[in-house]
Each structure stands twice: as structure tokens, then as C-alpha cells.
Design a protein around this motif. Structure first.
Motif, PDB file in Angstrom:
ATOM      1  N   LYS A 229      -2.417   3.652  -3.462  1.00  0.00           N
ATOM      2  CA  LYS A 229      -1.126   3.926  -2.848  1.00  0.00           C
ATOM      3  C   LYS A 229      -1.293   5.102  -1.887  1.00  0.00           C
ATOM      4  CE  LYS A 229       1.369   0.904  -5.130  1.00  0.00           C
ATOM      5  NZ  LYS A 229       2.025  -0.238  -4.427  1.00  0.00           N
ATOM      6  N   VAL A 230      -0.678   4.980  -0.711  1.00  0.00           N
ATOM      7  CA  VAL A 230      -0.700   6.059   0.274  1.00  0.00           C
ATOM      8  C   VAL A 230       0.579   6.874   0.121  1.00  0.00           C
ATOM      9  CG1 VAL A 230      -0.702   6.649   2.728  1.00  0.00           C
ATOM     10  CG2 VAL A 230      -2.161   4.781   1.876  1.00  0.00           C
ATOM     11  N   VAL A 231       0.413   8.130  -0.235  1.00  0.00           N
ATOM     12  CA  VAL A 231       1.526   9.044  -0.472  1.00  0.00           C
ATOM     13  C   VAL A 231       1.888   9.754   0.827  1.00  0.00           C
ATOM     14  CG1 VAL A 231       2.189  11.167  -1.688  1.00  0.00           C
ATOM     15  CG2 VAL A 231       0.936   9.359  -2.905  1.00  0.00           C
ATOM     16  N   HIS A 232       3.181   9.917   1.049  1.00  0.00           N
ATOM     17  CA  HIS A 232       3.670  10.580   2.260  1.00  0.00           C
ATOM     18  C   HIS A 232       4.116  11.989   1.905  1.00  0.00           C
ATOM     19  CE1 HIS A 232       6.755  10.574   5.814  1.00  0.00           C
ATOM     20  NE2 HIS A 232       5.667  11.245   6.106  1.00  0.00           N
ATOM     21  N   LEU A 233       3.590  12.992   2.614  1.00  0.00           N
ATOM     22  CA  LEU A 233       3.999  14.378   2.431  1.00  0.00           C
ATOM     23  C   LEU A 233       5.068  14.741   3.453  1.00  0.00           C
ATOM     24  CD1 LEU A 233       0.539  16.171   1.984  1.00  0.00           C
ATOM     25  CD2 LEU A 233       1.951  15.056   0.234  1.00  0.00           C
ATOM     26  N   VAL A 234       6.173  15.321   2.992  1.00  0.00           N
ATOM     27  CA  VAL A 234       7.219  15.802   3.892  1.00  0.00           C
ATOM     28  C   VAL A 234       7.620  17.202   3.442  1.00  0.00           C
ATOM     29  CG1 VAL A 234       8.093  13.471   4.342  1.00  0.00           C
ATOM     30  CG2 VAL A 234       9.131  14.860   2.531  1.00  0.00           C
ATOM     31  N   PRO A 235       8.151  18.011   4.361  1.00  0.00           N
ATOM     32  CA  PRO A 235       8.583  19.361   3.966  1.00  0.00           C
ATOM     33  C   PRO A 235       9.778  19.304   3.024  1.00  0.00           C
ATOM     34  CG  PRO A 235       9.210  18.900   6.223  1.00  0.00           C
ATOM     35  CD  PRO A 235       8.328  17.763   5.802  1.00  0.00           C
TER      36      PRO A 235
ATOM     37  N   LEU B 261      -8.230  -0.591   0.618  1.00  0.00           N
ATOM     38  CA  LEU B 261      -7.481   0.248  -0.311  1.00  0.00           C
ATOM     39  C   LEU B 261      -6.367  -0.544  -0.994  1.00  0.00           C
ATOM     40  CD1 LEU B 261      -7.243   3.477   1.861  1.00  0.00           C
ATOM     41  CD2 LEU B 261      -8.684   3.140  -0.162  1.00  0.00           C
ATOM     42  N   LYS B 262      -5.690  -1.374  -0.219  1.00  0.00           N
ATOM     43  CA  LYS B 262      -4.631  -2.206  -0.800  1.00  0.00           C
ATOM     44  C   LYS B 262      -5.202  -3.150  -1.854  1.00  0.00           C
ATOM     45  CE  LYS B 262      -1.016  -5.542   0.406  1.00  0.00           C
ATOM     46  NZ  LYS B 262      -0.354  -6.294   1.508  1.00  0.00           N
TER      47      LYS B 262
ATOM     48  N   LEU C  74       0.814  -1.217   0.000  1.00  0.00           N
ATOM     49  CA  LEU C  74       0.000   0.000   0.000  1.00  0.00           C
ATOM     50  C   LEU C  74       0.847   1.267   0.000  1.00  0.00           C
ATOM     51  CD1 LEU C  74      -2.937   1.069   0.195  1.00  0.00           C
ATOM     52  CD2 LEU C  74      -2.748   0.863   2.681  1.00  0.00           C
ATOM     53  N   ALA C  75       2.104   1.171   0.417  1.00  0.00           N
ATOM     54  CA  ALA C  75       2.951   2.354   0.528  1.00  0.00           C
ATOM     55  C   ALA C  75       3.293   2.907  -0.851  1.00  0.00           C
ATOM     56  CB  ALA C  75       4.225   2.018   1.289  1.00  0.00           C
ATOM     57  N   GLY C  76       3.131   4.212  -0.994  1.00  0.00           N
ATOM     58  CA  GLY C  76       3.447   4.883  -2.245  1.00  0.00           C
ATOM     59  C   GLY C  76       4.684   5.749  -2.117  1.00  0.00           C
TER      60      GLY C  76
ATOM     61  N   LEU D 270      -1.259   4.422  14.955  1.00  0.00           N
ATOM     62  CA  LEU D 270       0.128   4.212  14.543  1.00  0.00           C
ATOM     63  C   LEU D 270       0.399   2.739  14.258  1.00  0.00           C
ATOM     64  CD1 LEU D 270       2.100   6.541  16.993  1.00  0.00           C
ATOM     65  CD2 LEU D 270       1.495   6.973  14.600  1.00  0.00           C
ATOM     66  N   ARG D 271      -0.141   1.852  15.070  1.00  0.00           N
ATOM     67  CA  ARG D 271       0.068   0.418  14.841  1.00  0.00           C
ATOM     68  C   ARG D 271      -0.557  -0.027  13.525  1.00  0.00           C
ATOM     69  NH1 ARG D 271      -0.466   0.017  20.553  1.00  0.00           N
ATOM     70  NH2 ARG D 271      -2.682  -0.498  20.460  1.00  0.00           N
ATOM     71  N   ALA D 272      -1.752   0.460  13.237  1.00  0.00           N
ATOM     72  CA  ALA D 272      -2.399   0.087  11.970  1.00  0.00           C
ATOM     73  C   ALA D 272      -1.592   0.586  10.778  1.00  0.00           C
ATOM     74  CB  ALA D 272      -3.819   0.647  11.927  1.00  0.00           C
ATOM     75  N   LEU D 273      -1.105   1.815  10.863  1.00  0.00           N
ATOM     76  CA  LEU D 273      -0.293   2.354   9.771  1.00  0.00           C
ATOM     77  C   LEU D 273       1.000   1.559   9.618  1.00  0.00           C
ATOM     78  CD1 LEU D 273      -0.778   6.168  10.511  1.00  0.00           C
ATOM     79  CD2 LEU D 273      -1.918   4.835   8.714  1.00  0.00           C
ATOM     80  N   ASP D 274       1.623   1.193  10.748  1.00  0.00           N
ATOM     81  CA  ASP D 274       2.836   0.374  10.698  1.00  0.00           C
ATOM     82  C   ASP D 274       2.573  -0.968  10.041  1.00  0.00           C
ATOM     83  OD1 ASP D 274       4.379   2.307  11.893  1.00  0.00           O
ATOM     84  OD2 ASP D 274       4.442   1.349  13.869  1.00  0.00           O
ATOM     85  N   ASP D 275       1.435  -1.577  10.358  1.00  0.00           N
ATOM     86  CA  ASP D 275       1.109  -2.891   9.807  1.00  0.00           C
ATOM     87  C   ASP D 275       1.075  -2.871   8.284  1.00  0.00           C
ATOM     88  OD1 ASP D 275       0.953  -4.012  12.314  1.00  0.00           O
ATOM     89  OD2 ASP D 275      -1.242  -3.914  12.443  1.00  0.00           O
ATOM     90  N   TYR D 276       0.706  -1.734   7.702  1.00  0.00           N
ATOM     91  CA  TYR D 276       0.623  -1.622   6.241  1.00  0.00           C
ATOM     92  C   TYR D 276       1.792  -0.833   5.660  1.00  0.00           C
ATOM     93  CZ  TYR D 276      -3.891  -3.865   6.147  1.00  0.00           C
ATOM     94  OH  TYR D 276      -4.903  -4.802   6.256  1.00  0.00           O
ATOM     95  N   GLY D 277       2.733  -0.437   6.504  1.00  0.00           N
ATOM     96  CA  GLY D 277       3.930   0.227   6.021  1.00  0.00           C
ATOM     97  C   GLY D 277       3.696   1.574   5.387  1.00  0.00           C
TER      98      GLY D 277
END
Length: 284
Positions: free
Chosen positions: A260-266, A254-255, A61-63, A98-105
Motif C-alpha cells: 500500500k502506498v501511504v500519502h503524507l499530508v501536513p 508492488l500492487k 495500491l492506494a493506502g 504524475l500519469r503513472a501515479l494517477d493510473d494506480y490511484g
């Protein structure tokens, strides 16, 4: 901070917090939850993918990760979403998310209320240390559109300072990302934030997790809204038990559908401290 007890009747982003008299600990008492108004929708905010921002193929699922300096940098392709969580941190709920997000990376963006970060700094640090992006959401969830410009900016800056103080012992600081409580903004405030290089994180898909429904109706509603729009920034709150309960199932949905789950960073760091959610540059 273990002596701080926050009476959290956080039932959705619907009204200003209640002030507590005397020396009592701070209480965020948002208005009672409401049923979903028929036909209520949220206008889309995010542009489509630029040719130079093609997704990086990854499993699961991680993008990809998008480095954001301005809102126009957030350009999502089909079946790309950004997960965001407002109003926390909240004991017993944020950690499970946080645990759920970790489980799907996958990584999310948490827009924290300063008063909550003051009360639960260890949880705020845990969010950042797990690689998620931490932004801000005012000091006590005031409706900024109802305040004068000076009072509104004071609320925003106080929230930034509180979240920064919570993260500082871990050598971290919040990203310059902000969301308006209740999505209640003014053009003047947006311009002021832009001048300070603060990126306003809008919401394309409101899960309505503040409505008084069970976790399964919430899961079905969120999935329906995501698939209907196809991509976008999704708004959740890490203060509701129903959101905690439905999240693992929604991530599985979703998977299975190829999202895909996109990560936003500065885009930029500075100041000698790491920025929460901004990984180090890869070697050349």
C-alpha cells in the motif's frame, strides 16, 4: 516563465549546482552519475505502526493518509511505503510520473528544488493540483552540511519561498516538509527546522536511481530493497528518464505483492491558503 530555459544535466544528488556567468538562465549541473558501491545501504528511519494507526482497508495500491506534524507521526505497518521524488519539477519527466501515479490511484511527496520551481512553476502547480504533497529541497541543491548555519538556513528559506511563489497562483502553498540534499544534515539544522515546525522527511529506502543503469535494473533494485525492508519511505528523483520508464512496472509489482502506498499530508493548515497535498476534512 516560458522564456526560462533550464539546461538540466541533473544526473543525481552528488554535487552543488554550477553557477552561470552573466545573464544566462540558471543551470543545475550535478556531478556525473556513479556506479553503486558494493554494500552501500541506508539505515532505517521509520517506526512501526501504532495500535491507533491501523490501516484503512482500500482496494488497489492506494493506502491510508497520515497527517504529519512531527517525524514521529510517520509510523508504517508491514507493506506500507511512502513514495517521494526529489529535485524537480522537470519538463517531460515529472508529468509522466504524475500519469503513472494517477493510473494506480496513489499519491506521492515531491521535494522540489526552488530553482526548478522558479523555472517551471506550471509543472509545480500541476503536481499540487493533482493532490500530491509538495515539500522543499533548498534553493539550488546545496550541500548544507558544508555551509555555515546562516548560509544553510538561507538556502532552505529561499527554497521554501520559491516553491511557495510557484504554487501561489493556484491558491496553494508547500507543506512544511523538507529533505536535506544528499541527505547531508547537521544536528543544529535539524533542531532549527524543528523549531520552525518543519518536518524533515528522511529516507529509509534509497532506490539509487541516480546510478547510471537501465530502467529494468533500477526496477529490480528498487523492488528488492523495498521487499527486503518491508516498509518505509522510498527515495526517487523525478529528473531521470530511467525512473520515469520503470515506475509503472514497479507500481504493478508492488500492487501484485500486496503493498500500500501511504500519502503524507501536513497535520495543520493556516495562513488563508490551502496547503498542497492536504485534503479538506471529511464531514462529521
Amino acid at each position: 516563465m516560458s522564456s526560462v530555459l533550464l539546461a538540466a544535466a541533473l544526473a543525481g544528488c552528488a554535487s552543488a549546482p554550477t553557477k552561470v556567468a552573466g545573464d544566462a538562465p540558471p543551470t543545475l549541473a550535478f556531478a556525473p552519475e556513479r556506479q553503486r558501491p558494493v554494500g552501500e545501504e541506508l539505515a532505517p528511519q521509520v517506526a512501526m505502526l501504532r495500535p491507533d494507526q491501523l490501516p484503512i482497508p482500500v482496494g488497489g495500491l492506494a493506502g491510508r493518509t497520515i497527517r504529519v506534524e512531527r517525524i514521529s507521526d510517520i509510523r508504517l505497518g508491514p507493506r506500507e511505503i511512502v513514495l517521494t521524488f526529489d529535485d524537480g519539477p522537470m519538463p517531460g519527466k515529472t508529468e509522466k510520473i504524475l500519469r503513472a501515479l494517477d493510473d494506480y490511484g496513489v499519491k506521492a511527496t515531491f521535494l522540489m528544488v526552488g530553482q526548478m520551481a522558479n523555472a517551471y512553476p506550471a509543472i509545480a502547480r500541476k503536481v499540487a493540483e493533482r493532490g500530491h504533497t509538495v515539500g522543499t529541497h533548498t534553493q539550488n541543491h546545496s550541500n548544507l552540511a558544508s555551509l555555515g548555519s546562516d548560509r544553510a538556513m538561507a538556502q532552505i528559506l529561499a527554497g521554501q519561498n520559491s516553491v511557495a511563489a510557484a504554487l501561489k497562483p493556484a491558491g496553494l502553498r508547500p507543506a512544511p516538509f523538507f529533505r536535506f540534499p544528499y541527505l547531508a544534515e547537521t544536528a543544529a539544522l535539524r533542531a532549527n527546522l524543528a523549531a520552525r515546525n518543519v518536518v524533515v522527511i528522511d529516507a529509509d529506502i534509497d532506490s539509487k536511481d541516480y546510478f547510471k543503469t537501465g530502467s529494468e535494473p533500477l526496477r529490480a533494485r528498487a523492488l528488492s530493497r523495498i521487499t527486503e525492508r518491508g516498509s518505509g519511505i522510498v527515495l526517487f528523483h523525478d529528473i531521470h528518464a530511467r525512473t520515469v520508464s520503470m515506475l509503472p512496472g514497479l507500481l504493478a509489482d508492488l500492487k501484485a505483492r500486496g503493498y500500500k502506498v501511504v500519502h503524507l499530508v501536513p497535520a495543520r493548515g493556516g495562513g488563508g491558503l490551502l496547503i498542497a497535498g492536504a485534503p479538506a476534512e471529511p464531514p462529521a
